[in-house]
Each structure stands twice: as C-alpha cells, then as structure tokens.
Design a protein around this motif. Structure first.
Motif, PDB file in Angstrom:
ATOM      1  N   TYR A 326       0.497  -1.337   0.480  1.00 47.36           N
ATOM      2  CA  TYR A 326      -0.205  -0.043   0.102  1.00 47.36           C
ATOM      3  C   TYR A 326       0.826   1.210  -0.135  1.00 47.36           C
ATOM      4  N   THR A 327       0.906   2.583  -0.807  1.00 45.94           N
ATOM      5  CA  THR A 327       1.121   3.523  -0.506  1.00 45.94           C
ATOM      6  C   THR A 327       0.568   4.951  -0.190  1.00 45.94           C
ATOM      7  N   CYS A 328       1.115   5.698   0.638  1.00 47.10           N
ATOM      8  CA  CYS A 328       0.728   6.849   1.233  1.00 47.10           C
ATOM      9  C   CYS A 328       1.847   7.835   0.309  1.00 47.10           C
ATOM     10  N   ARG A 329       1.645   9.623   0.616  1.00 41.12           N
ATOM     11  CA  ARG A 329       2.091  10.603   0.670  1.00 41.12           C
ATOM     12  C   ARG A 329       2.464  11.469   1.880  1.00 41.12           C
ATOM     13  N   ASN A 330       1.657  11.737   2.799  1.00 40.32           N
ATOM     14  CA  ASN A 330       2.355  11.471   3.621  1.00 40.32           C
ATOM     15  C   ASN A 330       1.422  11.231   4.980  1.00 40.32           C
ATOM     16  N   GLY A 331       2.096  11.330   6.201  1.00 42.24           N
ATOM     17  CA  GLY A 331       2.095  11.234   7.494  1.00 42.24           C
ATOM     18  C   GLY A 331       0.332  10.783   7.896  1.00 42.24           C
ATOM     19  N   SER A 332      -0.225  12.019   7.581  1.00 41.18           N
ATOM     20  CA  SER A 332      -1.395  11.991   7.610  1.00 41.18           C
ATOM     21  C   SER A 332      -2.247  10.508   6.904  1.00 41.18           C
ATOM     22  N   GLU A 333      -2.316  10.932   6.148  1.00 39.87           N
ATOM     23  CA  GLU A 333      -2.827   9.471   4.880  1.00 39.87           C
ATOM     24  C   GLU A 333      -2.490   8.406   5.194  1.00 39.87           C
ATOM     25  N   ALA A 334      -1.238   8.243   5.713  1.00 38.74           N
ATOM     26  CA  ALA A 334      -0.162   6.863   6.484  1.00 38.74           C
ATOM     27  C   ALA A 334      -0.871   6.652   7.438  1.00 38.74           C
ATOM     28  N   LEU A 335      -1.377   7.462   8.641  1.00 36.64           N
ATOM     29  CA  LEU A 335      -1.647   7.003   9.445  1.00 36.64           C
ATOM     30  C   LEU A 335      -3.559   6.080  10.045  1.00 36.64           C
ATOM     31  N   LYS A 336      -4.264   7.110   8.810  1.00 33.98           N
ATOM     32  CA  LYS A 336      -5.221   6.603   8.089  1.00 33.98           C
ATOM     33  C   LYS A 336      -5.680   5.076   8.072  1.00 33.98           C
ATOM     34  N   MET A 337      -4.656   4.951   6.997  1.00 37.13           N
ATOM     35  CA  MET A 337      -4.418   3.926   6.503  1.00 37.13           C
ATOM     36  C   MET A 337      -3.506   2.587   7.820  1.00 37.13           C
ATOM     37  N   THR A 338      -2.838   3.363   8.415  1.00 35.11           N
ATOM     38  CA  THR A 338      -2.762   2.195   9.290  1.00 35.11           C
ATOM     39  C   THR A 338      -3.623   1.362  10.142  1.00 35.11           C
ATOM     40  N   LEU A 339      -4.488   2.286  10.742  1.00 42.33           N
ATOM     41  CA  LEU A 339      -6.046   2.032  11.242  1.00 42.33           C
ATOM     42  C   LEU A 339      -6.421   1.204  10.571  1.00 42.33           C
ATOM     43  N   SER A 340      -6.898   1.461   8.881  1.00 42.61           N
ATOM     44  CA  SER A 340      -7.942   0.724   8.319  1.00 42.61           C
ATOM     45  C   SER A 340      -7.426  -0.571   8.178  1.00 42.61           C
ATOM     46  N   HIS A 341      -6.143  -0.440   7.537  1.00 37.49           N
ATOM     47  CA  HIS A 341      -5.735  -2.035   7.251  1.00 37.49           C
ATOM     48  C   HIS A 341      -4.582  -2.532   7.995  1.00 37.49           C
ATOM     49  N   LYS A 342      -3.826  -2.084   8.995  1.00 34.94           N
ATOM     50  CA  LYS A 342      -3.689  -2.643  10.129  1.00 34.94           C
ATOM     51  C   LYS A 342      -1.822  -3.227   9.379  1.00 34.94           C
ATOM     52  N   PRO A 343      -1.318  -2.549   8.630  1.00 35.19           N
ATOM     53  CA  PRO A 343       0.014  -3.371   7.518  1.00 35.19           C
ATOM     54  C   PRO A 343       0.802  -4.593   9.008  1.00 35.19           C
ATOM     55  N   ASP A 344       1.309  -5.246   8.099  1.00 40.98           N
ATOM     56  CA  ASP A 344       2.551  -5.345   9.444  1.00 40.98           C
ATOM     57  C   ASP A 344       4.126  -5.498   8.907  1.00 40.98           C
ATOM     58  N   ILE A 345       3.934  -3.912   8.268  1.00 36.43           N
ATOM     59  CA  ILE A 345       5.089  -2.968   9.095  1.00 36.43           C
ATOM     60  C   ILE A 345       5.123  -1.713   7.144  1.00 36.43           C
ATOM     61  N   ILE A 346       5.625  -0.789   8.362  1.00 35.30           N
ATOM     62  CA  ILE A 346       5.336   0.289   7.757  1.00 35.30           C
ATOM     63  C   ILE A 346       6.898   0.833   6.903  1.00 35.30           C
ATOM     64  N   VAL A 347       7.476   1.269   6.033  1.00 32.40           N
ATOM     65  CA  VAL A 347       8.229   2.022   5.621  1.00 32.40           C
ATOM     66  C   VAL A 347       8.118   3.142   5.499  1.00 32.40           C
ATOM     67  N   SER A 348       8.466   4.397   6.095  1.00 30.94           N
ATOM     68  CA  SER A 348       8.013   5.264   5.960  1.00 30.94           C
ATOM     69  C   SER A 348       9.734   6.976   5.380  1.00 30.94           C
ATOM     70  N   ASP A 349       9.596   7.352   4.866  1.00 26.07           N
ATOM     71  CA  ASP A 349      10.413   8.725   4.689  1.00 26.07           C
ATOM     72  C   ASP A 349      10.250   9.754   5.663  1.00 26.07           C
ATOM     73  N   VAL A 350      11.441  10.415   5.892  1.00 23.88           N
ATOM     74  CA  VAL A 350      10.954  11.125   7.388  1.00 23.88           C
ATOM     75  C   VAL A 350      10.381  12.861   6.811  1.00 23.88           C
ATOM     76  N   VAL A 351      11.273  13.680   5.781  1.00 24.63           N
ATOM     77  CA  VAL A 351      10.497  14.775   5.175  1.00 24.63           C
ATOM     78  C   VAL A 351       9.449  14.742   4.393  1.00 24.63           C
ATOM     79  N   MET A 352       7.661  14.709   4.947  1.00 19.64           N
ATOM     80  CA  MET A 352       6.943  14.801   4.359  1.00 19.64           C
ATOM     81  C   MET A 352       5.782  16.426   4.801  1.00 19.64           C
TER      82      MET A 352
END
Length: 391
Positions: A326-352
């Motif tokens: 799954y892909t997201c373009r910022n932390g806000s989108e990622a937080l929503k995606m994590t709560l809804s899809h419960k990924p096994d692992i997250i790979v994230s950039d820092v500056v967004m």
C-alpha cells in the motif's frame, strides 16, 4: 605596538570571516547532498538489479558496471560531506579492527589497475614486509587511499609513474602513539606542488594552483577529509615534492602500530556483527516471523510512505512481487491507512508535508491498536539527534 595589535585584529577578523564563509559553503553543499541522495539511490538500485541479471549482454554489462562505479563514486562524495559535518559536531565515530595493511591496500590499488593500463602508467606497490597488522577503521583508510590515488591519477600524465609504498619506522621525537609507526606513501610523476600548496593542501575547500587543477572538477574537500580521518587514527599526513631527481609529488600518512592508544569502546573484532545486522536487530523487526509468514503463503502487508513519487514507485515495484503493498504520500494519509488496513510493517520517509515521519511514528506508538507495528524510517539525515528522534 599599535600596528602589531591592528595586524592581529585584522588577522583574527579575516580568519573568522573565512571560517564563516566555509561554514556557509559546507551548509550549502550538505543541503544539496541531501537532495541528491534520493535520486542517486534511484539510479544505483536499478543498476545493481541489472548487474545481477545473467541475460544482460557482455558489452552492456561493461557499460552498466562503469555507470554503477561512477554512481557509487558520487554517493561516496556525498557521504564525505556528511561525515565532515559529523566531525565538526563531534559525533563522528570510528571502529578499529586489527588488519593486515599489506593485503588491505590491495583493494584500493586494484581499483586503479585498469586505469593505469589504459593510460600506460607504471603503477607499482612496494613493500618489504609480507604481512603487517595495523589497527584501523577499514572504511576510513579505504577512503583515504581512494582520495590519494584519485589525486595521483588526476595529476599524472599518460605514460607516467605512480607508486604506493609501505614502510615501518621509529620516531624518537614522538613520545605518543606515533613512536612506532607504519608510513603509507603515494608518489607520482605529475607537475609537483607549489610551495604555497604544500602548506594549505589539507585546508577545507582549498585547491592547488596549477593548470591541471583548474581544468579538473572538484570541491576541495577530499584531502581535508583524508586529513580528518588520519588524525582520528592518531596519525599525521603531509604532502611534499619528490627529492629523488624526478618531477612529481608524494602524499604520505603515518599510523600508529599497536592499539594501546585506542579506547576500549573503539576496538572491535573482525568477526563482529555487520552494521546492517545491527540495524535490523535494533529495529525490533522479527524477520524470522515475517519470513515464516511469507513462506507459508500468507500475504504480508507493507505500507510505503513517501512524498517523492519516483522513490515511492520504485520501492513499491521492488516489493510488490513478494508482498501486498500500500502507498501513501504523507504521514496523515499513512495514519488513516494504518488504522484501517493494519499493515505488518511500515516503510516511511522522514521529511514530508502535513505530517512527517517522526510525527507519524509518535502517533502510531501512542495508539495501542497499532503500536506493535514495526517502522523503518528512510532518510538522508544522519545526525545523532535525528537518529534519536526516530527511536
């Protein structure tokens, strides 16, 4: 008396201004370096994949290797800038391991064998000792040698000569670590050095005043960086003209023999776990558990977060054959995606934008429903405080 005081004041002000200019220049270079890191990763990673493809024709493979070699060289220059900043901040650390210096030097020497042959340069390695244990940070001394050899080949004409030599000595004027030392020299048959150059060659951003230097591209940090690394080894480094009747220069550095000058925490064994494995262990990711799920046919969900579309797509394409991505373009989108899809692992950039990687980590670790999910942060930032923020 007044003239003397005025002279001192002028010198201090001039020196301060030069330091400010160099600091500003370094900041500018480092800002550019951070911007280059991601594109260079996007170049190197696909190249490495192609180099591992047995179906690539030999003639194309040679071109790919040349592209990879120069791409890694650019990344190495970027890392030198970042290391200099670490040194200035007092956060740079070396890891010393006992190493046969004769065998070790063959590595950087072999990198230039083909260049020497192509340019008809007599390239020799002189050493009277077959084996010599020296305590070094291998990565650092490799960089020093690459810098010195790069300079030698840059300023030596075709059909010239370059020699690397190793000598052991005792310096009775030294009561410290360099009383017993090994001296590594790189001599060439270039134009030699101006007297003003020998005093300033190791200054940051300084470039030699000769015709060849003005025609070559460089930032003037390679020798300064080498000087820093040698000094961190409790050694010294110098440049001088040849005195054997031949034209050219000699760059040499001395390293202490033994390890009594080192702190216990600086010494590591050659069998110690590699940095990559250490980082995996510290991340808290149960790799064996993930591999187990993968081999059993279960679909592992990976969430990739990055505002750079090229990097986002590259990571996705690299993982999609083995994982559900799954892909997201910022932390806000990622937080929503994590709560809804419960990924096994997250790979994230820092500056967004909107919510950065650090804010995302804090939000996830503060939610008991998703706080267990391991997170890998990707960033060109390497300062100690940046690492602490991500923990």
């Amino acid at each position: 008396m007044i003239i003397t005081i005025a002279t001192v004041v002028i010198y201090v002000l001039k020196n301060k201004r030069e330091q400010d200019v160099n600091a500003t220049r370094l900041d500018s270079f480092i800002n550019v370096a951070h911007e280059i890191c991601t594109p260079m990763t996007m170049v190197i990673s696909p190249l490495e994949e192609m180099l591992g493809d047995d179906n690539v024709p030999n003639e194309k493979m040679l071109q790919l290797r040349q592209m990879h070699k120069n791409s890694v060289r650019i990344l190495s220059l970027i890392n030198q800038l970042l290391d200099i900043r670490k040194y200035d901040e007092g956060s740079m650390e070396l890891r010393f391991v006992e190493t046969d210096i004769i065998n070790f030097l063959m590595g950087p020497i072999e990198l230039y064998m083909q260049t020497a042959e192509h340019r008809a340069i007599a390239f020799n390695f002189r050493h009277a000792i077959g084996e010599l244990p020296v305590w070094i940070d291998r990565d650092s001394i490799d960089k020093v040698m690459i810098n010195l050899l790069s300079n030698a080949f840059k300023y030596t004409p075709n059909e010239g000569a370059i020699e690397v030599s190793v000598d052991v000595g005792i310096d009775d004027s030294e009561a410290g670590p360099l009383h017993n030392y090994v001296k590594i020299s790189v001599s060439d048959t270039g134009k030699g050095l101006d007297d003003v150059d020998t005093d300033r060659l190791f200054d940051r951003f300084y470039r030699a005043h000769n015709d060849t230097a003005t025609k070559t591209i460089g930032m003037g940090i390679g020798l300064n960086y080498s000087s820093i690394l040698v000094k961190m080894h409790h050694g010294d480094i110098k440049a001088e003209n040849r005195t054997d009747g031949s034209q050219g220069s000699i760059f040499s550095f001395r390293l202490p023999l033994g390890n009594s000058h080192l702190k216990p925490e600086e010494i590591v064994s050659s069998e110690e776990v590699t940095r990559t494995h250490l980082e995996r262990e510290r991340s808290g990711i149960e790799l064996s558990e993930l591999e187990s799920k993968r081999s059993s046919g279960s679909s592992i969900k990976v969430l990739v977060v990055d505002d750079d579309d090229a990097m986002l797509n590259y990571i996705k394409e690299s993982l999609m054959h083995s994982y559900r991505v799954y892909t997201c373009r910022n932390g806000s989108e990622a937080l929503k995606m994590t709560l809804s899809h419960k990924p096994d692992i997250i790979v994230s950039d820092v500056v967004m934008p909107e919510m950065d990687g650090i804010q995302l980590v804090k939000a996830l670790k503060g939610n008991s429903l998703v706080s267990h999910i391991p997170i890998i942060l990707l960033s060109g930032k390497s300062k100690l405080q940046d690492r602490v923020l991500g923990m």
